[in-house]
Design a protein around this motif. Structure first.
Motif, PDB file in Angstrom:
ATOM      1  N   THR A 153       5.636  -5.294   2.890  1.00  0.00           N
ATOM      2  CA  THR A 153       4.554  -6.052   2.247  1.00  0.00           C
ATOM      3  C   THR A 153       3.371  -6.130   3.190  1.00  0.00           C
ATOM      4  N   ARG A 154       2.276  -5.789   2.631  1.00  0.00           N
ATOM      5  CA  ARG A 154       1.046  -5.839   3.423  1.00  0.00           C
ATOM      6  C   ARG A 154       0.168  -6.962   2.915  1.00  0.00           C
ATOM      7  N   LYS A 155      -0.324  -7.657   3.805  1.00  0.00           N
ATOM      8  CA  LYS A 155      -1.286  -8.694   3.417  1.00  0.00           C
ATOM      9  C   LYS A 155      -2.663  -8.050   3.287  1.00  0.00           C
ATOM     10  N   ARG A 156      -3.323  -8.480   2.288  1.00  0.00           N
ATOM     11  CA  ARG A 156      -4.689  -7.980   2.128  1.00  0.00           C
ATOM     12  C   ARG A 156      -5.596  -8.713   3.088  1.00  0.00           C
ATOM     13  N   ARG A 157      -6.377  -7.957   3.764  1.00  0.00           N
ATOM     14  CA  ARG A 157      -7.341  -8.562   4.688  1.00  0.00           C
ATOM     15  C   ARG A 157      -8.631  -8.883   3.953  1.00  0.00           C
ATOM     16  N   MET A 158      -9.245  -9.938   4.383  1.00  0.00           N
ATOM     17  CA  MET A 158     -10.539 -10.304   3.820  1.00  0.00           C
ATOM     18  C   MET A 158     -11.587  -9.315   4.308  1.00  0.00           C
ATOM     19  N   MET A 159     -12.445  -8.968   3.417  1.00  0.00           N
ATOM     20  CA  MET A 159     -13.513  -8.051   3.792  1.00  0.00           C
ATOM     21  C   MET A 159     -14.620  -8.862   4.444  1.00  0.00           C
TER      22      MET A 159
END
Length: 131
Positions: A4-10
């Motif tokens: 599972t990858r966490k989405r990083r904030m842009m």
């Protein structure tokens, strides 16, 4: 195994939509600018006759040597002010014009004009030779 990858904030702003809007506005202004009518202003020429007042103006003459005359009578600055005020008290609608030789120092002409303006003589101008 599933990762599972966490989405990083842009952390960057997408400027492409702003550029698109700016270019569309630029094109609109470029197309509509030639269609606008800026208006025509008719300026008077230097040699045109102006509406002259009914009463002749009071003429103050500044000579080459710096002397001042009012109606061909030589006088000092304080005498000039008294004489101009006496003339204008009889007919306040008259104006005062300053005539000077073209070789008179600019500061002498402005000095006479400043003397009249600071002592509440409102209608002061310069007498010019028509072209």
């Amino acid at each position: 195994m599933s990762r599972t990858r966490k989405r990083r904030m842009m952390n960057q702003i997408n400027v492409v939509p702003y550029i698109d809007v700016t270019l569309v506005l630029l094109v609109i202004f470029m197309v509509t600018a030639p269609m606008t009518n800026p208006g025509i202003v008719e300026l008077p020429g230097a040699g045109q006759a102006l509406n002259q007042p009914k009463l002749p103006p009071v003429v103050v003459t500044v000579k080459k040597n710096g002397s001042i005359e009012l109606d061909s009578q030589a006088m000092q600055r304080d005498e000039l002010l008294v004489a101009v005020r006496a003339t204008l008290s009889k007919s306040p609608e008259r104006s005062v014009v300053i005539a000077a030789d073209k070789n008179v120092k600019y500061e002498d002409v402005i000095g006479v004009m400043d003397l009249l303006k600071t002592n509440k003589v409102d209608k002061v101008g310069l007498l010019l030779k028509p072209v």
